[in-house]
Design a protein around this motif. Sequence first.
Motif, PDB file in Angstrom:
ATOM      1  N   ASN A 168       0.828  -1.217   0.000  1.00 13.63           N
ATOM      2  CA  ASN A 168       0.000   0.000   0.000  1.00 13.63           C
ATOM      3  C   ASN A 168       0.861   1.266   0.000  1.00 13.63           C
ATOM      4  O   ASN A 168       0.561   2.266   0.659  1.00 13.63           O
ATOM      5  CB  ASN A 168      -0.958   0.017   1.193  1.00 13.63           C
ATOM      6  N   ARG A 199      -2.436  -3.742  -1.605  1.00 12.52           N
ATOM      7  CA  ARG A 199      -1.718  -3.675  -2.879  1.00 12.52           C
ATOM      8  C   ARG A 199      -0.234  -3.904  -2.633  1.00 12.52           C
ATOM      9  O   ARG A 199       0.357  -3.304  -1.729  1.00 12.52           O
ATOM     10  CB  ARG A 199      -1.938  -2.330  -3.558  1.00 12.52           C
ATOM     11  N   ASP A 209       3.599  -3.867  -4.385  1.00 12.73           N
ATOM     12  CA  ASP A 209       4.449  -3.415  -5.481  1.00 12.73           C
ATOM     13  C   ASP A 209       5.890  -3.794  -5.191  1.00 12.73           C
ATOM     14  O   ASP A 209       6.256  -4.149  -4.050  1.00 12.73           O
ATOM     15  CB  ASP A 209       4.317  -1.905  -5.667  1.00 12.73           C
ATOM     16  N   SER A 243       1.946  -5.076 -10.365  1.00 13.29           N
ATOM     17  CA  SER A 243       1.334  -4.825  -9.065  1.00 13.29           C
ATOM     18  C   SER A 243       0.415  -5.998  -8.754  1.00 13.29           C
ATOM     19  O   SER A 243      -0.130  -6.633  -9.668  1.00 13.29           O
ATOM     20  CB  SER A 243       0.523  -3.528  -9.064  1.00 13.29           C
ATOM     21  N   ILE A 302      -2.866  -7.319  -6.179  1.00 17.41           N
ATOM     22  CA  ILE A 302      -3.935  -7.019  -5.224  1.00 17.41           C
ATOM     23  C   ILE A 302      -4.249  -8.311  -4.475  1.00 17.41           C
ATOM     24  O   ILE A 302      -4.616  -9.320  -5.080  1.00 17.41           O
ATOM     25  CB  ILE A 302      -5.197  -6.493  -5.922  1.00 17.41           C
ATOM     26  N   SER A 362      -7.286  -0.750 -14.274  1.00 17.55           N
ATOM     27  CA  SER A 362      -7.059  -0.318 -12.906  1.00 17.55           C
ATOM     28  C   SER A 362      -6.067   0.823 -12.932  1.00 17.55           C
ATOM     29  O   SER A 362      -5.123   0.817 -13.727  1.00 17.55           O
ATOM     30  CB  SER A 362      -6.500  -1.465 -12.064  1.00 17.55           C
ATOM     31  N   SER A 418      -4.336   4.375 -10.354  1.00 22.23           N
ATOM     32  CA  SER A 418      -4.271   5.111  -9.103  1.00 22.23           C
ATOM     33  C   SER A 418      -4.350   6.589  -9.409  1.00 22.23           C
ATOM     34  O   SER A 418      -3.836   7.042 -10.425  1.00 22.23           O
ATOM     35  CB  SER A 418      -2.961   4.814  -8.375  1.00 22.23           C
ATOM     36  N   LEU A 448      -5.313   4.688  -3.428  1.00 21.18           N
ATOM     37  CA  LEU A 448      -5.579   3.708  -4.477  1.00 21.18           C
ATOM     38  C   LEU A 448      -7.073   3.607  -4.736  1.00 21.18           C
ATOM     39  O   LEU A 448      -7.864   3.437  -3.822  1.00 21.18           O
ATOM     40  CB  LEU A 448      -5.030   2.346  -4.055  1.00 21.18           C
ATOM     41  N   HIS A 465      -9.605   1.442  -7.316  1.00 23.37           N
ATOM     42  CA  HIS A 465      -9.696   0.362  -8.295  1.00 23.37           C
ATOM     43  C   HIS A 465     -10.840   0.701  -9.245  1.00 23.37           C
ATOM     44  O   HIS A 465     -11.937   1.041  -8.813  1.00 23.37           O
ATOM     45  CB  HIS A 465      -9.945  -0.968  -7.590  1.00 23.37           C
ATOM     46  N   PRO A 481     -11.112  -4.399  -4.837  1.00 20.62           N
ATOM     47  CA  PRO A 481     -10.959  -4.310  -6.289  1.00 20.62           C
ATOM     48  C   PRO A 481     -12.315  -4.273  -6.964  1.00 20.62           C
ATOM     49  O   PRO A 481     -13.268  -4.889  -6.519  1.00 20.62           O
ATOM     50  CB  PRO A 481     -10.190  -5.589  -6.652  1.00 20.62           C
TER      51      PRO A 481
END
Length: 543
Positions: A79, A93, A95, A103, A105, A209, A211, A227, A229, A267
């Motif tokens: 996140n 999330r 990364d 990425s 989820i 998707s 951000s 974030l 979705h 999501p």
Amino acid sequence: MGAPGPGGGPLPATLIVISPSGDRTRTPVQPVPFRIGRTTENHLALRDSRISRRHARILCEAGEYILEDLNSSHGVFLNGARIRRQRLADADRIDFGCEDSYSLIFHLEAGTAGRAAAEAGSHLARLRATLEVARALQAALSTDEVLEAVVQAALEVTGCERGFLLLRQGNDLAVRVARSRTGRLDKGDLRLPTRLLLRALEQRREFLSMSFDPAGGGEQSVADLELRHVVAVPLVRIRAGASQETAVLAVAEDTVGLLYLDSRAAPAEPPAGSRELLTTLALEASTVLENARLLEEQWARQRMEEELRIARRIQESLLPRSWPSSGWFRAMGSNIPSLQVGGDYLDVRPVSASCWAAVVADVSGKGVGSALLAALLQGMFLAAPYTRLSMEEMMGRVNRFLLDRTGGEQYATVFYCTLEATGLLRWINAGHLPPLLVRPAGELRELPANGTPLGMLEDAAYQVETTALAAADKLVICTDGFSEARNSQGEFFGIKRLRATVRAHAAASCQELHHALVNAAEEFTGSAPQNDDITVLVLEFSP
């Protein structure tokens, strides 16, 4: 905290893998430990050279999922924050410290009983949403109300928090409907650069998707952003075919807008079986918009037709209501416009007890613009006998007036004459089709153009010519729409046929000659549509 699954174990979990291009796939988190890295020996292999060979893993401890960094080169971010070891929660999330990379989820699945209940509730929600759209359509509500029902149904289908319906507006998108699951939103609540959505629309991605900064800061680093979705479905232009079926136009330029839905909590991946319904809702919105567009076009056509009918009635009222049929001066004329209103004009008017004036004009072009210019000419010619101007001065003034008003883009051919009780005919032909002077014995003489059309040249000069008429002589003045009238084979009525008709009825009265000319033109053209107005005026000297 993750709730225990059946038998005390953890709930099943999945990872939604978002590729750099925005594509999504689902991968179950099994077995545990679940390894993530660049090479194929991992349970999830991510093809990015910046990701370490063994980058991270997901463990299960005391019924909870734990994400752990395996000493990777670029780190693991949860996140937006870099972590070494952290408990996972639903919708987290993940990364990998690289821009434009993968990425993940993290998503906790419901237990068997919970999943069945959720699926049942989802099916009921989708059914209820579909019924609401159908009810809105059947109730024949306004376009916006139906579109709001579509957005509300899409929110029910996806479980998203917010929904916006955006329409193309030039090179941008404008919000038409804005709703949350509990009511309307302000259209400015989107706070997302529409260029991002327009880019998605042009790429025709069905689901994506992204951000973004809800405060309107634009695209920033993941650590600075909240974030959201997103589900985005293009509204594709539809057209009605001859069979009354609708066809979808698949070209990107034929998308009329976007159905945009987003959520922070989870999501926005639609539940199983809902993609088709979401696409159907988007198509329903497109259909509503297309029907509204067609209805507006129909109303606009009806308003225009009504305005043209009124304009035609006004134009007809400007023509002589009766024609002089006794005394030394007699006349008969008619005008048949190719459209509802035309650019031809004819008139006869007494100047004094011993003099009459007559005019026939043909304004270039067709339709309302030409009709307005013809009406303007009529007003000027009506005022001419009272201005004490000579015919030459009057024609010169009208020429300069038209040139000033139209800049030479429109002009008018005009035949203007006066006939005195002595038989003296004074006339000016400004580029008009030469009138025919017909003697009772059938002799014909043309009165050719002796000046340029009005409104064409600033320094145009006009000279009056004179001719003496004898008893029973007649003057036939037509516009070129008469000689250029076409039949169904595309043949012209022509000057030769015009002269033959005039000669055949040379001894008849002006009324009889007029009827003979009109009947000849109607028999020749039949039901063929005409490209120009048909006007004819017959004058007779009968001392």
